[in-house]
Design an enzyme around this catalytic site. Structure first.
Site, PDB file in Angstrom:
ATOM      1  N   HIS A 246      48.803  40.580  42.553  1.00 53.75           N
ATOM      2  CA  HIS A 246      48.090  41.467  41.637  1.00 53.75           C
ATOM      3  C   HIS A 246      48.557  41.220  40.203  1.00 53.75           C
ATOM      4  O   HIS A 246      49.723  41.413  39.880  1.00 53.75           O
ATOM      5  CB  HIS A 246      48.366  42.931  41.992  1.00 53.75           C
TER       6      HIS A 246
ATOM      7  N   CYS B  44      44.116  39.695  46.195  1.00 51.99           N
ATOM      8  CA  CYS B  44      44.765  40.246  47.396  1.00 51.99           C
ATOM      9  C   CYS B  44      43.804  40.181  48.587  1.00 51.99           C
ATOM     10  O   CYS B  44      43.478  39.090  49.031  1.00 51.99           O
ATOM     11  CB  CYS B  44      45.294  41.645  47.127  1.00 51.99           C
TER      12      CYS B  44
ATOM     13  N   GLU C 111      46.127  42.524  37.930  1.00 53.46           N
ATOM     14  CA  GLU C 111      45.218  43.500  37.321  1.00 53.46           C
ATOM     15  C   GLU C 111      45.830  44.887  37.170  1.00 53.46           C
ATOM     16  O   GLU C 111      45.269  45.748  36.480  1.00 53.46           O
ATOM     17  CB  GLU C 111      43.925  43.595  38.146  1.00 53.46           C
TER      18      GLU C 111
END
Length: 224
Positions: A168, A84, A170
């Protein structure tokens, strides 16, 4: 033991699933809270630069320091992963423009289309599921290769040993809930927070599965 430098740009934006994977594989992790701590000398096997609400164009000394770090890692062929804001800093550090995109992407999306048969996305079906929370986007740096896109955005690129992911992978349920609980954005302009919460159980498992596949491929690609 391999060691990882984690640059955490926001209190609530930790490494999540990728942090758990690195720890389970025995990596030594040094986490720097970028707003409070100075970046140490680069003596690491991997650099991980995480997200935050700020823009890569903000005139903030610590963001400039991170771009210096990213350039140094690229010059030394040290694997680096930007997520990001991390990917936007990476793009800017490598000579590309970062700017506001046509619309914000927030929530679970199934819109990531690999541009080429990249080994980094091996084992992930296309289009694949991710979690988005961004309004800025980037051009692809000179000499880099775009790895993935969506209808409105460049989504991933590679420059040597540097890889940027706009999206994202994660996140886990706790991270998403925390972002929703503490955001200062007027989310209903873009999406109802209740919609995101209602989709958590349905989609978070796939996001984490995609993270595990990408992580395995990343490790293999760069010999970690």
């Amino acid at each position: 033991m391999k060691n990882v430098l984690v640059i955490q740009n926001a209190r609530l934006e930790g490494p999540g699933t990728i942090g758990e994977l690195l720890q389970s594989d025995g990596f030594s992790m040094q986490t720097i809270l970028a707003k409070k701590e100075k970046i140490p000398p680069l003596n690491h096997d991997l650099v991980l630069v995480l997200g935050a609400p700020e823009s890569a164009n903000d005139d903030l000394p610590y963001l400039k320091d991170e771009m210096v770090l990213i350039k140094e890692a690229a010059q030394k062929n040290i694997p680096a992963l930007g997520i990001c804001l991390g990917s936007q800093l990476m793009a800017k550090a490598l000579g590309a423009q970062v700017y506001a995109g046509p619309k914000k992407e927030i929530g679970f999306y199934h819109n990531i289309i690999p541009d080429e048969k990249s080994s980094l996305f091996s084992g992930i079906s296309s289009p694949f599921t991710v979690f988005h929370w961004h309004g800025d986007t980037f051009d692809i740096p000179p000499g880099a290769h775009r790895l993935a896109h969506s209808e409105s955005y460049n989504q991933a690129f590679r420059y040597g040993t540097a890889v940027g992911l706009q999206f994202h992978l994660e996140v886990n349920s706790d991270i998403v809930q925390s972002w929703l609980d503490h955001t200062h954005e007027d989310l209903p302009k873009y999406i109802s927070p209740s919609v995101i919460r209602s989709e958590l159980d349905l989609h978070i498992g796939m996001v984490q599965s995609n993270m595990k596949a990408f992580y395995k491929n990343f490790k293999s690609e760069f010999g970690l």
